[in-house]
Design a protein around this motif. Structure first.
Motif, short mmCIF file in Angstrom:
data_model
loop_
_atom_site.label_atom_id
_atom_site.label_comp_id
_atom_site.label_asym_id
_atom_site.label_seq_id
_atom_site.Cartn_x
_atom_site.Cartn_y
_atom_site.Cartn_z
N SER A 180 35.48 52.58 46.52
CA SER A 180 36.76 52.14 46.37
C SER A 180 37.30 51.56 47.85
O SER A 180 37.04 52.05 48.85
CB SER A 180 37.71 53.16 45.72
OG SER A 180 38.04 54.21 46.77
N ASP A 218 41.53 50.67 49.76
CA ASP A 218 42.65 50.61 49.50
C ASP A 218 43.27 50.00 50.86
O ASP A 218 43.00 50.11 51.82
CB ASP A 218 43.04 52.27 49.64
CG ASP A 218 44.72 52.14 49.19
OD1 ASP A 218 45.48 51.27 49.38
OD2 ASP A 218 45.29 53.43 49.10
N GLY A 221 47.24 46.35 36.72
CA GLY A 221 46.07 46.26 37.32
C GLY A 221 45.25 45.09 36.19
O GLY A 221 45.74 44.56 35.26
N CYS A 260 40.95 46.47 39.75
CA CYS A 260 42.11 46.20 40.77
C CYS A 260 43.48 46.55 40.44
O CYS A 260 43.96 46.24 39.47
CB CYS A 260 41.94 44.89 41.45
SG CYS A 260 42.91 44.48 42.81
N CYS A 306 47.60 47.82 41.51
CA CYS A 306 48.72 47.08 42.48
C CYS A 306 49.65 48.83 42.51
O CYS A 306 49.90 49.28 41.53
CB CYS A 306 49.65 46.23 42.10
SG CYS A 306 51.03 45.94 43.14
N PRO A 341 47.88 42.57 40.27
CA PRO A 341 47.00 41.81 40.87
C PRO A 341 46.24 40.42 40.30
O PRO A 341 46.47 40.23 39.07
CB PRO A 341 45.61 42.96 40.94
CG PRO A 341 46.30 43.98 40.55
CD PRO A 341 47.38 43.79 39.64
N PHE A 389 40.12 40.10 42.50
CA PHE A 389 39.14 41.31 42.66
C PHE A 389 39.00 41.75 44.11
O PHE A 389 37.73 41.52 44.43
CB PHE A 389 37.91 41.49 41.90
CG PHE A 389 38.26 41.77 40.20
CD1 PHE A 389 38.46 42.82 39.77
CD2 PHE A 389 38.32 40.34 39.42
CE1 PHE A 389 38.95 43.00 38.39
CE2 PHE A 389 38.66 40.66 38.27
CZ PHE A 389 39.03 42.05 37.57
N SER A 425 40.78 43.94 47.80
CA SER A 425 41.92 44.76 48.41
C SER A 425 42.33 44.22 49.73
O SER A 425 41.64 43.96 50.67
CB SER A 425 41.10 46.25 48.63
OG SER A 425 41.86 47.03 49.11
N ASN A 465 47.16 42.97 45.25
CA ASN A 465 45.91 43.09 45.22
C ASN A 465 45.34 44.43 46.03
O ASN A 465 44.79 44.09 47.19
CB ASN A 465 44.87 42.06 45.28
CG ASN A 465 45.00 40.95 44.81
OD1 ASN A 465 45.18 40.85 43.42
ND2 ASN A 465 45.48 39.82 45.46
N LEU A 474 40.93 48.60 44.96
CA LEU A 474 40.02 48.00 44.56
C LEU A 474 38.98 49.06 44.03
O LEU A 474 38.44 49.98 44.96
CB LEU A 474 38.99 47.18 45.12
CG LEU A 474 38.01 46.09 44.49
CD1 LEU A 474 38.57 45.35 43.31
CD2 LEU A 474 37.44 44.98 45.71
#
Length: 146
Positions: free
Chosen positions: A46, A48, A106, A118, A120, A127, A130, A132, A138, A141
């Motif tokens: 992931s 952020d 998302g 993805c 928000c 978003p 795809f 971040s 965005n 992810l």
């Protein structure tokens, strides 16, 4: 009042059947994704705000999708639970979450046993890509696999 010509009636019938078919196709897509997303998903990685989370921080994180609920579990502990809705008829496909009254917008991409989300975290909207990025819609992810 004169009756409509036969060609006009045929054209009207064709347009009505196309419209009905499109509605049926949209419902089928919704049902297909709704069924396909259900189950247990392992978080692969992931990001952020453009920064990748350390592997150890998501290693035991699992997403459990039922018909209308998403439970996120770290090992045996549930860390979050949300209601969710899908709209596969938009591009990109839309995911909406509601967690303790807070809405999260998302998008999702579901391809077999791979799921990309993805989300928000702020109120900046939904978003569109795809990716971040810091301080954008965005934001978060998440890559998952079955």
């Amino acid at each position: 009042m004169r009756p409509l010509p036969l060609t006009t009636m045929i054209l009207a019938a064709a347009l009505l059947s196309l419209a009905a078919g499109r509605g049926h196709a949209e419902q089928a897509a919704e049902t297909d994704d709704q069924a396909a997303i259900q189950g247990i998903w392992e978080v692969l990685w992931s990001e952020d705000g453009g920064r990748r989370a350390p592997h150890g921080s998501v290693e035991h994180l699992r997403f459990f999708f039922s018909a209308d609920r998403l439970r996120m579990r770290m090992g045996e502990k549930t860390v979050a639970e949300s209601a969710y809705v899908l709209d596969p008829n938009q591009a990109p496909k839309v995911l909406g979450l509601v967690t303790k009254g807070r809405k999260t917008a998302g998008i999702y991409r579901l391809e077999g046993d791979h799921l990309m989300l993805c989300l928000c975290e702020s109120e900046q909207g939904r978003p569109t890509l795809f990716v971040s990025e810091p301080e954008s819609a965005n934001d978060v992810l998440i890559a998952l696999k079955r």
